[in-house]
Design a protein around this motif. Structure first.
Motif, PDB file in Angstrom:
ATOM      1  N   PHE A 191      14.644  65.134 -39.756  1.00 28.79           N
ATOM      2  CA  PHE A 191      13.683  64.139 -39.275  1.00 28.79           C
ATOM      3  C   PHE A 191      13.687  64.010 -37.765  1.00 28.79           C
ATOM      4  CE2 PHE A 191      12.181  59.708 -38.597  1.00 28.79           C
ATOM      5  CZ  PHE A 191      10.915  59.863 -39.136  1.00 28.79           C
ATOM      6  N   GLY A 307      14.454  59.338 -41.605  1.00 24.20           N
ATOM      7  CA  GLY A 307      13.099  59.114 -42.090  1.00 24.20           C
ATOM      8  C   GLY A 307      12.879  59.510 -43.529  1.00 24.20           C
ATOM      9  N   PHE A 308      13.968  59.830 -44.231  1.00 25.48           N
ATOM     10  CA  PHE A 308      13.864  60.276 -45.617  1.00 25.48           C
ATOM     11  C   PHE A 308      14.664  59.417 -46.587  1.00 25.48           C
ATOM     12  CE2 PHE A 308      13.388  64.181 -43.028  1.00 25.48           C
ATOM     13  CZ  PHE A 308      12.104  64.538 -43.414  1.00 25.48           C
ATOM     14  N   GLY A 368      10.065  59.483 -47.686  1.00 27.09           N
ATOM     15  CA  GLY A 368       9.732  60.666 -46.899  1.00 27.09           C
ATOM     16  C   GLY A 368       8.894  61.692 -47.615  1.00 27.09           C
TER      17      GLY A 368
END
Length: 433
Positions: A191, A307-308, A368
């Motif tokens: 990310f 971000g996941f 994500g």
């Protein structure tokens, strides 16, 4: 008739220039969003702050007094050199074109970049802002490497190595992972820089430390930090800047950016507490150096996954970061007998590696768009392992070759006398009083 042809040619000329210099794939498509643009301007400033003054203070607080200014000079030099090289060709080779190995030079010195053009990787902000944001990542990655060879690398050698490392290590990796290269096409997750920033810099630093050898007095003399208060202030600036580092990697002012920021903050907290608890249980006292090291380890480890994953995953990942990076900075470092001055490999390299693998474990499709091992997609973990292997081998191999080549032109290391005198005086003719 001749007059009409001349007028037609004059009207067509600007259109021809636009056709030559504008990239339809990049200019097409999307409206620039003012909220996203405002957030990304802030995020860009935050990430730049991570290098100066953040990293400069963090690193200089952990060296001896006679090397403080020289250590700061390395961070400053990275900002100035990499910024110009990024505009000249770095951005274009990383983010323009979708070749599997490298981009194109269509944006050489930002040729054809207009007020309204956008990059497909960030369709709601100006391309110029996307270029600037990604510049700050390149800057701090190069600056990170210097921590492994603090106290002993000649400044001229550092400049040459940094330029070469940026060209031959950072640019290809950034394209492979973020610019549409082969790792991105395979589905490798990173990310905000577990591979591109932390593992690559940590590996490059490890190789540099091995090639240059240990500091004089390492293991026999007191090499304790000059002023840990500087390092604590640097940690705070890095911590806040990481909100732009990870949150900004969403590319927009949206819920994913907020989730990334929350996970980032919790990982830093968890990492600091874990490292401090280990020291408390083994040494009876939690050191300030240990707690800030744990915080940075948590920040680096959550980066590829931020971000996941869900926010609570940040606590788990930070705890794992504290444990694994503490082990790397103590047992692993002594087992293989290398002098990584500021533990760049132990914190950033091992942290980036660990976080990249954990992204394949904890990735949540609802956040994500990609499922990890826990959600029934074990193949993602294998992809992450492949990304780690490629990054480690590339950074290690190329870094070794570049160091040997630079050594043909200038000595990599200062003389024994200059090292004992201090790099502030020997390399810059200045010293703290």
């Amino acid at each position: 008739m001749a007059g009409l042809l001349r007028r037609a040619a004059a009207m067509a000329a600007p259109l021809g220039l636009a056709f030559i210099f504008a990239s339809p794939a990049q200019a097409a498509g999307s409206e620039i969003n003012t909220a996203d643009t405002a957030w990304m301007i802030v995020a860009t400033a935050l990430v730049l702050m991570m290098t100066i003054p953040g990293l400069a203070l963090f690193y200089s607080g952990m060296v001896r007094k006679k090397n403080v200014l020289a250590t700061m000079a390395q961070s400053l030099a990275a900002v100035t050199m990499i910024s110009i090289l990024w505009v000249a060709f770095g951005y274009s080779l990383c983010f323009v074109g979708d070749g599997p190995w490298i981009g194109t030079l269509d944006r050489w010195f930002l040729a054809g970049m207009t007020m309204d053009s956008v990059n497909p990787a960030a369709k709601t902000i100006p391309e110029s802002l996307f270029m600037l944001y990604q510049m700050t990542f390149a800057i701090i990655t190069v600056a990170l490497v210097a921590g492994s060879v603090a106290d002993r690398m000649r400044f001229s050698a550092y400049l040459l190595f940094s330029v070469a490392w940026f060209i031959f290590v950072y640019i290809p990796l950034a394209h492979w992972v973020w610019g549409g290269g082969f790792l991105a096409s395979m589905g490798v997750l990173d990310f905000a820089g577990g591979l591109v920033v932390h593992l690559s810099a940590g590996t490059g630093g490890l190789v540099a430390a091995k090639v240059m050898g240990r500091r004089h007095g390492y293991g026999t003399e007191n090499l304790s930090p000059f002023d840990l208060s500087l390092a604590v202030m640097g940690t705070g600036l890095l911590w806040v800047g990481w909100f732009g580092f990870n949150g900004g990697s969403a590319g927009a002012a949206n819920s994913r950016a907020v989730m990334a920021i929350i996970a980032t903050h919790l990982a830093a907290c968890s990492g600091a507490l874990t490292w401090g608890a280990i020291e408390w249980s083994t040494r009876r006292k939690p050191s300030v150096l240990g707690m800030i090291s744990g915080a940075v380890a948590g920040l680096g480890t959550i980066t590829p996954a931020s971000g996941f994953v869900a926010p609570w995953h940040g606590i788990v990942i930070g705890m794992i970061a504290g444990l694994v990076c503490y082990w790397a900075c103590t047992w692993l470092k002594h087992r293989f007998d290398y002098d990584d001055s500021l533990d760049v490999f132990g914190v950033h390299g091992i942290g980036g590696l660990t976080g990249t693998l954990l992204a394949g474990v904890f990735a949540t499709s609802a956040i994500g768009g990609t499922a990890g091992l826990i959600e029934g997609h074990p193949q993602q973990l294998l992809l992450q392992l492949y990304g780690v292997a490629v990054t480690f081998v590339w950074s290690a191999g190329v870094s070794f070759v570049l160091l040997k080549l630079v050594g043909l032109f200038v000595p990599l290391r200062v003389s024994r006398e200059h090292e004992l005198e201090g790099l502030d005086i020997s390399q810059h003719g200045e010293a703290l009083q």
